[in-house]
Design a protein around this motif. Sequence first.
Motif, PDB file in Angstrom:
ATOM      1  N   LEU A  36       0.826  -1.207   0.000  1.00 58.72           N
ATOM      2  CA  LEU A  36       0.000   0.000   0.000  1.00 58.72           C
ATOM      3  C   LEU A  36       0.863   1.261   0.000  1.00 58.72           C
ATOM      4  O   LEU A  36       0.557   2.238  -0.692  1.00 58.72           O
ATOM      5  CB  LEU A  36      -0.947  -0.002   1.204  1.00 58.72           C
ATOM      6  N   LYS A  37       1.955   1.237   0.741  1.00 58.33           N
ATOM      7  CA  LYS A  37       2.871   2.387   0.749  1.00 58.33           C
ATOM      8  C   LYS A  37       3.495   2.591  -0.624  1.00 58.33           C
ATOM      9  O   LYS A  37       3.641   3.721  -1.077  1.00 58.33           O
ATOM     10  CB  LYS A  37       3.966   2.186   1.796  1.00 58.33           C
ATOM     11  N   SER A  38       3.861   1.514  -1.281  1.00 59.13           N
ATOM     12  CA  SER A  38       4.502   1.654  -2.599  1.00 59.13           C
ATOM     13  C   SER A  38       3.518   2.186  -3.636  1.00 59.13           C
ATOM     14  O   SER A  38       3.890   2.982  -4.495  1.00 59.13           O
ATOM     15  CB  SER A  38       5.094   0.323  -3.063  1.00 59.13           C
ATOM     16  N   VAL A  39       2.261   1.776  -3.561  1.00 59.03           N
ATOM     17  CA  VAL A  39       1.261   2.246  -4.513  1.00 59.03           C
ATOM     18  C   VAL A  39       0.969   3.729  -4.292  1.00 59.03           C
ATOM     19  O   VAL A  39       0.727   4.468  -5.239  1.00 59.03           O
ATOM     20  CB  VAL A  39      -0.038   1.411  -4.403  1.00 59.03           C
ATOM     21  N   ARG A  40       1.034   4.171  -3.053  1.00 63.34           N
ATOM     22  CA  ARG A  40       0.744   5.573  -2.741  1.00 63.34           C
ATOM     23  C   ARG A  40       1.939   6.491  -2.951  1.00 63.34           C
ATOM     24  O   ARG A  40       1.807   7.699  -2.861  1.00 63.34           O
ATOM     25  CB  ARG A  40       0.281   5.689  -1.295  1.00 63.34           C
ATOM     26  N   PHE A  56      -1.793   6.875 -17.671  1.00 62.61           N
ATOM     27  CA  PHE A  56      -0.827   5.793 -17.515  1.00 62.61           C
ATOM     28  C   PHE A  56      -0.481   5.504 -16.047  1.00 62.61           C
ATOM     29  O   PHE A  56      -0.548   4.337 -15.621  1.00 62.61           O
ATOM     30  CB  PHE A  56       0.442   6.071 -18.327  1.00 62.61           C
ATOM     31  N   PRO A  57      -0.112   6.514 -15.236  1.00 62.09           N
ATOM     32  CA  PRO A  57       0.236   6.191 -13.836  1.00 62.09           C
ATOM     33  C   PRO A  57      -0.940   5.608 -13.057  1.00 62.09           C
ATOM     34  O   PRO A  57      -0.754   4.741 -12.196  1.00 62.09           O
ATOM     35  CB  PRO A  57       0.658   7.529 -13.235  1.00 62.09           C
ATOM     36  N   LEU A  58      -2.136   6.064 -13.362  1.00 63.30           N
ATOM     37  CA  LEU A  58      -3.319   5.545 -12.668  1.00 63.30           C
ATOM     38  C   LEU A  58      -3.595   4.103 -13.070  1.00 63.30           C
ATOM     39  O   LEU A  58      -3.880   3.251 -12.218  1.00 63.30           O
ATOM     40  CB  LEU A  58      -4.531   6.419 -12.994  1.00 63.30           C
ATOM     41  N   GLN A  59      -3.501   3.835 -14.368  1.00 65.01           N
ATOM     42  CA  GLN A  59      -3.724   2.476 -14.842  1.00 65.01           C
ATOM     43  C   GLN A  59      -2.675   1.522 -14.283  1.00 65.01           C
ATOM     44  O   GLN A  59      -2.993   0.390 -13.915  1.00 65.01           O
ATOM     45  CB  GLN A  59      -3.717   2.437 -16.374  1.00 65.01           C
ATOM     46  N   ARG A  60      -1.443   1.992 -14.210  1.00 63.53           N
ATOM     47  CA  ARG A  60      -0.376   1.143 -13.660  1.00 63.53           C
ATOM     48  C   ARG A  60      -0.657   0.805 -12.204  1.00 63.53           C
ATOM     49  O   ARG A  60      -0.533  -0.347 -11.788  1.00 63.53           O
ATOM     50  CB  ARG A  60       0.980   1.832 -13.781  1.00 63.53           C
ATOM     51  N   ARG A  61      -1.058   1.805 -11.431  1.00 61.88           N
ATOM     52  CA  ARG A  61      -1.352   1.545 -10.019  1.00 61.88           C
ATOM     53  C   ARG A  61      -2.536   0.602  -9.864  1.00 61.88           C
ATOM     54  O   ARG A  61      -2.536  -0.285  -9.015  1.00 61.88           O
ATOM     55  CB  ARG A  61      -1.603   2.866  -9.297  1.00 61.88           C
ATOM     56  N   TYR A  62      -3.538   0.810 -10.688  1.00 62.78           N
ATOM     57  CA  TYR A  62      -4.714  -0.058 -10.631  1.00 62.78           C
ATOM     58  C   TYR A  62      -4.336  -1.501 -10.973  1.00 62.78           C
ATOM     59  O   TYR A  62      -4.786  -2.451 -10.321  1.00 62.78           O
ATOM     60  CB  TYR A  62      -5.784   0.471 -11.585  1.00 62.78           C
ATOM     61  N   GLU A  63      -3.511  -1.672 -11.982  1.00 64.07           N
ATOM     62  CA  GLU A  63      -3.052  -3.005 -12.378  1.00 64.07           C
ATOM     63  C   GLU A  63      -2.222  -3.658 -11.274  1.00 64.07           C
ATOM     64  O   GLU A  63      -2.252  -4.878 -11.104  1.00 64.07           O
ATOM     65  CB  GLU A  63      -2.243  -2.927 -13.662  1.00 64.07           C
ATOM     66  N   SER A  66      -4.313  -5.682  -9.003  1.00 58.69           N
ATOM     67  CA  SER A  66      -4.668  -6.990  -9.553  1.00 58.69           C
ATOM     68  C   SER A  66      -3.511  -7.968  -9.429  1.00 58.69           C
ATOM     69  O   SER A  66      -3.699  -9.119  -9.050  1.00 58.69           O
ATOM     70  CB  SER A  66      -5.061  -6.864 -11.026  1.00 58.69           C
ATOM     71  N   LYS A  67      -2.306  -7.493  -9.755  1.00 57.67           N
ATOM     72  CA  LYS A  67      -1.127  -8.360  -9.700  1.00 57.67           C
ATOM     73  C   LYS A  67      -0.791  -8.791  -8.284  1.00 57.67           C
ATOM     74  O   LYS A  67      -0.216  -9.858  -8.077  1.00 57.67           O
ATOM     75  CB  LYS A  67       0.086  -7.646 -10.299  1.00 57.67           C
ATOM     76  N   HIS A  68      -1.125  -7.971  -7.307  1.00 58.59           N
ATOM     77  CA  HIS A  68      -0.758  -8.261  -5.921  1.00 58.59           C
ATOM     78  C   HIS A  68      -1.968  -8.638  -5.062  1.00 58.59           C
ATOM     79  O   HIS A  68      -1.919  -8.526  -3.832  1.00 58.59           O
ATOM     80  CB  HIS A  68      -0.026  -7.065  -5.313  1.00 58.59           C
ATOM     81  N   SER A  69      -3.035  -9.087  -5.689  1.00 65.00           N
ATOM     82  CA  SER A  69      -4.222  -9.469  -4.920  1.00 65.00           C
ATOM     83  C   SER A  69      -3.924 -10.642  -3.980  1.00 65.00           C
ATOM     84  O   SER A  69      -4.579 -10.793  -2.948  1.00 65.00           O
ATOM     85  CB  SER A  69      -5.385  -9.799  -5.849  1.00 65.00           C
ATOM     86  N   GLU A 104     -10.157   2.297  -0.148  1.00 63.68           N
ATOM     87  CA  GLU A 104     -10.144   3.746  -0.379  1.00 63.68           C
ATOM     88  C   GLU A 104      -9.185   4.119  -1.507  1.00 63.68           C
ATOM     89  O   GLU A 104      -9.491   4.999  -2.317  1.00 63.68           O
ATOM     90  CB  GLU A 104      -9.775   4.479   0.902  1.00 63.68           C
ATOM     91  N   ILE A 105      -8.038   3.475  -1.542  1.00 63.15           N
ATOM     92  CA  ILE A 105      -7.075   3.775  -2.612  1.00 63.15           C
ATOM     93  C   ILE A 105      -7.643   3.367  -3.962  1.00 63.15           C
ATOM     94  O   ILE A 105      -7.567   4.132  -4.936  1.00 63.15           O
ATOM     95  CB  ILE A 105      -5.719   3.091  -2.346  1.00 63.15           C
ATOM     96  N   ILE A 106      -8.226   2.189  -4.042  1.00 65.63           N
ATOM     97  CA  ILE A 106      -8.811   1.734  -5.306  1.00 65.63           C
ATOM     98  C   ILE A 106      -9.923   2.677  -5.742  1.00 65.63           C
ATOM     99  O   ILE A 106      -9.990   3.071  -6.914  1.00 65.63           O
ATOM    100  CB  ILE A 106      -9.309   0.282  -5.187  1.00 65.63           C
ATOM    101  N   SER A 107     -10.787   3.074  -4.824  1.00 68.61           N
ATOM    102  CA  SER A 107     -11.868   4.010  -5.161  1.00 68.61           C
ATOM    103  C   SER A 107     -11.319   5.344  -5.633  1.00 68.61           C
ATOM    104  O   SER A 107     -11.826   5.924  -6.600  1.00 68.61           O
ATOM    105  CB  SER A 107     -12.775   4.244  -3.946  1.00 68.61           C
ATOM    106  N   THR A 108     -10.289   5.820  -4.974  1.00 64.90           N
ATOM    107  CA  THR A 108      -9.685   7.096  -5.356  1.00 64.90           C
ATOM    108  C   THR A 108      -9.088   7.010  -6.749  1.00 64.90           C
ATOM    109  O   THR A 108      -9.246   7.939  -7.553  1.00 64.90           O
ATOM    110  CB  THR A 108      -8.611   7.512  -4.333  1.00 64.90           C
TER     111      THR A 108
END
Length: 132
Positions: A36-40, A56-63, A66-69, A104-108
């Motif tokens: 979570l810290k790395s994504v933020r 691009f940065p938003l899509q990367r974070r969103y992906e 998925s990769k770290h579920s 909250e991060i995913i929603s944001t």
Amino acid sequence: MAFKQLEAWRVEKRAIRRSEIAEELIIAAYNASDFLKSVRSPFDSIPKDKASDKLFPLQRRYEQFSKHSDLFERLRQAQFRSIAIIGNEDVDSAVNILFSIRGEIISTIEIYTDYVRDDNLEGFGGVLNRLP
């Protein structure tokens, strides 16, 4: 004497099991927290060909979510084992906070993506800065 030895063995076995579950939960919680810290993190490397792509940065974070579920699946499983064996409500609450932050991060990210697509960043109001 045999009964006392058997009871001592049972107590030891329970203590070992509790410590193994606690260790598993701590590892899973720290892994999820680090993710979570790395994504933020505000620092992100963007390839030159994607520099003008605001999504691009938003899509990367969103992906990344998925990769770290699997991190959060392990955390949830460890939480369930902890509830069953240890039963500490404070620990359960702390784990639920990690899941809340994740949501909250995913929603944001989703909301911010909509604003970027609509080219309406003025109305966004710095939601990213208000996250816990």
